[in-house]
Scaffold this active site. Sequence first.
Site, PDB file in Angstrom:
ATOM      1  CD  GLU A   1      -2.712  -1.466   2.041  1.00  0.00           C
ATOM      2  OE1 GLU A   1      -3.344  -0.301   3.230  1.00  0.00           O
ATOM      3  OE2 GLU A   1      -3.943  -2.129   1.594  1.00  0.00           O
TER       4      GLU A   1
ATOM      5  CD  GLU B   1      -3.522  -5.702   2.929  1.00  0.00           C
ATOM      6  OE1 GLU B   1      -4.359  -5.208   3.452  1.00  0.00           O
ATOM      7  OE2 GLU B   1      -2.804  -5.764   2.624  1.00  0.00           O
TER       8      GLU B   1
END
Length: 514
Positions: A195, A318
Amino acid sequence: MKKPFLLLFAVLCLQTVSAQKEAVTIAIKNDASAPTINKNIYGHFAEHLGHCIYGGFFVGDTSKIPNTNGVRNDIVQALKDLKIPNLRWPGGCFADTYHWKDGIGPKEQRPTIVNQWWGGVTEDNSFGTHDFLNMCELLGAEPYLSGNVGSGTVQELADWVQYANFGGKSPMSDLRRKNGRTEPWKVKYWGIGNEAWGCGGNMTADYYADEYKKFATFMSDWGNTGGITRIASGANSSDYNWTEVLMKNIPLSMLGGVGVHHYAVINWEKKGSDVDFTEKEYFLTMQSALKMEELVTKHAAVMDKYDPEKKVAMIVDEWGGWYDVQKGTNPGFLYQQNTMRDAVLAGATLNIFNNHADRVRMANLAQCVNVLQAVILTDKAKMITTPTYHVMKMYSVHQDAKLLPVDFKSPLYTFDGKSIPAVSASVSKDQKGLVHISLVNVDAVNKNKIEIDVKDLGVKNFTGSIITSSKLQDYNSFENPNKIVPVAFKGFENKKGKLEITLPPYSVLVLEGK
């Protein structure tokens, strides 16, 4: 005036009943060019977060709970039964604050770390590289290591690759041997940051693409058979520009996979209860979950522009449902229960991944134990499996099976004037010739009838397993661990090569044909 009105009302009612009884016709294509469903789509995720590692997987080798080098034996067995293909570690946001050398060597000499992302707890680094990679060997799962780009260095990540993978003589392989491991683990999957657009450094796509190339340049495969797969920190949900920049700016020879993260969330400020939710909240959660179809399709279209041969994998590392934490638990530990809503969410999402197997070749449910949409929950010595666990176990039959594309128009599940597809499906044929049909009824109220022509599939006899319950809010508890488990499904008929199936509301079904 009353009689005509009553007659019209009766006609409308009959039309409604008729419409509800109309079956959904699903066509299955025996397409020789269809892809194989990569088993890694059924991967999992274990972050240093709450009680996923400490108090979850890892209890220490002095624990009275049966363990192997500190890792719970019951969890290992449950995940082996699930046929877990890969496990991502150590994060997540935690990955970009994790320095791997702190987690090797004598445990009593390891420094502590404050987990700044998840609860501010102090960890002693007693679970590190050896513990994780040896655990993956116990599981028979491929490790997927997330490297520290946000606060780490190129040298640090390059050293980790050498430590894990190099069999010859070098500073890092000598250090590995000193710490008790002679042979390298030969880790194939390596994430370069996590991220990067957020907790991994708040970078722009252009900046991260340059950082990725720098880190990837120095990550040699060190003789690992087949080389290593470098995975880029991918887009947040619908940020298609992020994928565009990475695919445009990073040479394909450096790029094994591009990530995508998407959680089914009603509202990031107020996510709603994990168990005390309304039908409206269920509908909104599923609306968010089913957006995965659009996300995968549009990110794939961007990737196709630069990689028409589909050499680079889309890796949804994810995904899952995210709600407010269980009442009375630490807000930073993300502990939530797992209901029939999660079973439906898992089944529908996995169908999407199966149907896009040409591009989606790995995915990681968040997370494996005690965090978010977990497949396993623990309470001291107790351990239970969740409805999501049972869905993934039922769906494990699709791993490395040949996709049989489906074509159908789903009926709609409508709530408060908004609609989403009510039926989700995917089909595969394995190497033994067994055909598996996975079906999900998302509708919280209505049954759905399905018709499938199976004459050309070369199978005649079908059996089925289904997951459903009396309420959407039902879940497995430590007091009643088997409230929701798969049961034999009899709600279908095979009439001259045509399957007629009645799917109960909010249910997940897998049929096997032989």
